[in-house]
Design a protein around this motif. Sequence first.
Motif, PDB file in Angstrom:
ATOM      1  N   LYS A  68       0.815  -1.219   0.000  1.00 21.50           N
ATOM      2  CA  LYS A  68       0.000   0.000   0.000  1.00 21.50           C
ATOM      3  C   LYS A  68       0.844   1.263   0.000  1.00 21.50           C
ATOM      4  CE  LYS A  68      -2.543  -1.133   3.558  1.00 21.50           C
ATOM      5  NZ  LYS A  68      -2.229  -2.576   3.681  1.00 21.50           N
ATOM      6  N   SER A  69       1.954   1.241   0.710  1.00 17.81           N
ATOM      7  CA  SER A  69       2.779   2.452   0.781  1.00 17.81           C
ATOM      8  C   SER A  69       3.347   2.799  -0.592  1.00 17.81           C
ATOM      9  CB  SER A  69       3.892   2.288   1.811  1.00 17.81           C
ATOM     10  OG  SER A  69       4.733   1.204   1.446  1.00 17.81           O
ATOM     11  N   ALA A  70       3.637   1.774  -1.377  1.00 11.76           N
ATOM     12  CA  ALA A  70       4.169   1.995  -2.729  1.00 11.76           C
ATOM     13  C   ALA A  70       3.069   2.065  -3.772  1.00 11.76           C
ATOM     14  CB  ALA A  70       5.163   0.898  -3.086  1.00 11.76           C
ATOM     15  N   LYS A  71       1.838   1.805  -3.367  1.00 11.17           N
ATOM     16  CA  LYS A  71       0.703   1.736  -4.298  1.00 11.17           C
ATOM     17  C   LYS A  71       1.045   0.779  -5.442  1.00 11.17           C
ATOM     18  CE  LYS A  71      -1.165   6.366  -3.441  1.00 11.17           C
ATOM     19  NZ  LYS A  71      -0.008   6.991  -2.801  1.00 11.17           N
ATOM     20  N   HIS A  72       1.420  -0.424  -5.048  1.00  8.97           N
ATOM     21  CA  HIS A  72       1.893  -1.411  -6.016  1.00  8.97           C
ATOM     22  C   HIS A  72       1.341  -2.780  -5.647  1.00  8.97           C
ATOM     23  CE1 HIS A  72       4.731  -3.366  -8.786  1.00  8.97           C
ATOM     24  NE2 HIS A  72       4.879  -4.278  -7.834  1.00  8.97           N
ATOM     25  N   LEU A  73       0.899  -3.509  -6.669  1.00 10.26           N
ATOM     26  CA  LEU A  73       0.547  -4.900  -6.446  1.00 10.26           C
ATOM     27  C   LEU A  73       1.159  -5.762  -7.537  1.00 10.26           C
ATOM     28  CD1 LEU A  73      -3.147  -5.682  -7.361  1.00 10.26           C
ATOM     29  CD2 LEU A  73      -2.293  -3.377  -7.503  1.00 10.26           C
ATOM     30  N   SER A  74       1.327  -7.022  -7.195  1.00 12.47           N
ATOM     31  CA  SER A  74       1.909  -7.945  -8.162  1.00 12.47           C
ATOM     32  C   SER A  74       1.193  -9.289  -8.078  1.00 12.47           C
ATOM     33  CB  SER A  74       3.415  -8.114  -7.921  1.00 12.47           C
ATOM     34  OG  SER A  74       3.663  -8.639  -6.644  1.00 12.47           O
ATOM     35  N   LEU A  75       1.196  -9.981  -9.187  1.00 10.17           N
ATOM     36  CA  LEU A  75       0.624 -11.322  -9.283  1.00 10.17           C
ATOM     37  C   LEU A  75       1.752 -12.292  -9.617  1.00 10.17           C
ATOM     38  CD1 LEU A  75      -1.880 -13.246  -9.523  1.00 10.17           C
ATOM     39  CD2 LEU A  75      -1.875 -12.711 -11.979  1.00 10.17           C
ATOM     40  N   HIS A  76       1.908 -13.320  -8.766  1.00  7.08           N
ATOM     41  CA  HIS A  76       2.907 -14.339  -9.000  1.00  7.08           C
ATOM     42  C   HIS A  76       2.207 -15.627  -9.418  1.00  7.08           C
ATOM     43  CE1 HIS A  76       6.336 -12.419  -6.447  1.00  7.08           C
ATOM     44  NE2 HIS A  76       5.539 -11.494  -6.977  1.00  7.08           N
ATOM     45  N   ILE A  77       2.698 -16.233 -10.465  1.00  8.38           N
ATOM     46  CA  ILE A  77       2.163 -17.514 -10.931  1.00  8.38           C
ATOM     47  C   ILE A  77       3.304 -18.521 -10.870  1.00  8.38           C
ATOM     48  CG2 ILE A  77       0.975 -18.737 -12.798  1.00  8.38           C
ATOM     49  CD1 ILE A  77       0.157 -16.012 -13.942  1.00  8.38           C
ATOM     50  N   VAL A  78       3.125 -19.548 -10.018  1.00  8.25           N
ATOM     51  CA  VAL A  78       4.172 -20.559  -9.841  1.00  8.25           C
ATOM     52  C   VAL A  78       3.539 -21.944  -9.718  1.00  8.25           C
ATOM     53  CG1 VAL A  78       6.140 -21.309  -8.462  1.00  8.25           C
ATOM     54  CG2 VAL A  78       5.575 -18.881  -8.563  1.00  8.25           C
ATOM     55  N   PRO A  79       3.958 -22.936 -10.524  1.00 10.98           N
ATOM     56  CA  PRO A  79       4.784 -22.770 -11.709  1.00 10.98           C
ATOM     57  C   PRO A  79       3.936 -22.318 -12.891  1.00 10.98           C
ATOM     58  CG  PRO A  79       4.186 -25.070 -11.442  1.00 10.98           C
ATOM     59  CD  PRO A  79       3.566 -24.339 -10.280  1.00 10.98           C
ATOM     60  N   SER A  80       4.528 -21.625 -13.810  1.00 14.35           N
ATOM     61  CA  SER A  80       3.803 -21.166 -14.995  1.00 14.35           C
ATOM     62  C   SER A  80       3.571 -22.335 -15.948  1.00 14.35           C
ATOM     63  CB  SER A  80       4.604 -20.078 -15.716  1.00 14.35           C
ATOM     64  OG  SER A  80       4.836 -18.980 -14.861  1.00 14.35           O
ATOM     65  N   GLN A  81       2.409 -22.310 -16.605  1.00 15.04           N
ATOM     66  CA  GLN A  81       2.041 -23.359 -17.541  1.00 15.04           C
ATOM     67  C   GLN A  81       1.661 -22.725 -18.885  1.00 15.04           C
ATOM     68  OE1 GLN A  81      -1.232 -25.309 -15.576  1.00 15.04           O
ATOM     69  NE2 GLN A  81       0.064 -26.232 -13.990  1.00 15.04           N
ATOM     70  N   PRO A  82       1.829 -23.427 -19.990  1.00  6.04           N
ATOM     71  CA  PRO A  82       1.474 -22.855 -21.292  1.00  6.04           C
ATOM     72  C   PRO A  82       0.038 -22.350 -21.357  1.00  6.04           C
ATOM     73  CG  PRO A  82       2.789 -24.821 -21.613  1.00  6.04           C
ATOM     74  CD  PRO A  82       2.499 -24.740 -20.124  1.00  6.04           C
ATOM     75  N   GLY A  83      -0.878 -23.017 -20.653  1.00  2.00           N
ATOM     76  CA  GLY A  83      -2.276 -22.587 -20.614  1.00  2.00           C
ATOM     77  C   GLY A  83      -2.489 -21.263 -19.908  1.00  2.00           C
ATOM     78  N   ASP A  84      -1.453 -20.775 -19.228  1.00  2.00           N
ATOM     79  CA  ASP A  84      -1.554 -19.461 -18.570  1.00  2.00           C
ATOM     80  C   ASP A  84      -1.348 -18.323 -19.561  1.00  2.00           C
ATOM     81  OD1 ASP A  84       0.273 -20.732 -15.703  1.00  2.00           O
ATOM     82  OD2 ASP A  84      -1.895 -20.682 -16.062  1.00  2.00           O
ATOM     83  N   SER A  85      -0.941 -18.633 -20.768  1.00  2.00           N
ATOM     84  CA  SER A  85      -0.714 -17.598 -21.783  1.00  2.00           C
ATOM     85  C   SER A  85      -2.032 -16.881 -22.075  1.00  2.00           C
ATOM     86  CB  SER A  85      -0.152 -18.222 -23.062  1.00  2.00           C
ATOM     87  OG  SER A  85       1.102 -18.810 -22.821  1.00  2.00           O
ATOM     88  N   ALA A  86      -2.049 -15.591 -21.789  1.00  2.00           N
ATOM     89  CA  ALA A  86      -3.268 -14.779 -21.912  1.00  2.00           C
ATOM     90  C   ALA A  86      -2.890 -13.335 -21.602  1.00  2.00           C
ATOM     91  CB  ALA A  86      -4.342 -15.256 -20.934  1.00  2.00           C
ATOM     92  N   VAL A  87      -3.864 -12.435 -21.711  1.00  2.00           N
ATOM     93  CA  VAL A  87      -3.671 -11.059 -21.257  1.00  2.00           C
ATOM     94  C   VAL A  87      -4.172 -10.966 -19.820  1.00  2.00           C
ATOM     95  CG1 VAL A  87      -4.238  -8.629 -21.608  1.00  2.00           C
ATOM     96  CG2 VAL A  87      -3.921 -10.138 -23.583  1.00  2.00           C
ATOM     97  N   TYR A  88      -3.365 -10.391 -18.950  1.00  2.00           N
ATOM     98  CA  TYR A  88      -3.716 -10.249 -17.543  1.00  2.00           C
ATOM     99  C   TYR A  88      -3.969  -8.772 -17.229  1.00  2.00           C
ATOM    100  CZ  TYR A  88      -2.452 -15.068 -16.806  1.00  2.00           C
ATOM    101  OH  TYR A  88      -2.423 -16.440 -16.868  1.00  2.00           O
ATOM    102  N   PHE A  89      -5.118  -8.524 -16.610  1.00  2.00           N
ATOM    103  CA  PHE A  89      -5.493  -7.166 -16.216  1.00  2.00           C
ATOM    104  C   PHE A  89      -5.558  -7.078 -14.700  1.00  2.00           C
ATOM    105  CE2 PHE A  89      -6.620  -5.358 -20.258  1.00  2.00           C
ATOM    106  CZ  PHE A  89      -7.090  -6.405 -21.029  1.00  2.00           C
TER     107      PHE A  89
END
Lengths: 114, 114
Positions: A68-89
């Motif tokens: 919150k202090s940095a006004k930043h968020l992140s999404l971690h995907i582990v492990p990544s899979q080919p089916g995860d290929s997409a646009v992320y919003f």
Amino acid sequence: DQQVKQNSPSLSVQEGRISILNCDYTNSMFDYFLWYKKYPAEGPTFLISISSIKDKNEDGRFTVFLNKSAKHLSLHIVPSQPGDSAVYFCAATLRETSGSRLTFGEGTQLTVNP
Amino acid sequence: DAGVTQSPTHLIKTRGQQVTLRCSPKSGHDTVSWYQQALGQGPQFIFQYYEEEERQRGNFPDRFSGHQFPNYSSELNVNALLLGDSALYLCASRDIRASSYEQYFGPGTRLTVT
């Protein structure tokens, strides 16, 4: 005025490795954040969310971190899979408005290579 | 359980014409929001309907109007179409009483204005 920004238009990772997608916001009033995934010719699909009272939320291979202090968020995907290929919003909203108005970033195209 | 449905899938109109897009929310949902997604951008909030009234509105001109019916389905109307109105129009629904704020999206209507 772009209140939610995803500065990386694209990201390419190897199958099995970690994917990290980033999002910044400027409106400090936002108190609920969501990640959506979108395949071509489909509507966005909800992935995971986090309230501003938390700094981490986990669901299977997906983890969202909020700074919150940095006004930043992140999404971690582990492990990544080919089916995860997409646009992320990433999207943000105000709970006092019943969360019905989502403000989206521009999206990041994730490609997971086999 | 049917998700959010939208019709038509694709539409081609001429400048100056009027268009009506339709949306049926997910079963059990009572709130419908509409978004416009231009190519390469994230969805932008147009407005939200609840109890047959427009409750929130984004930064869109009065040419954009809507309606919600007693069965919770909704229409989006756009008058005096401009070339810049060409976009993917997404409908999203949620249960306003739900503690989470995720919205469920339909596949969208692709509008092309020539």
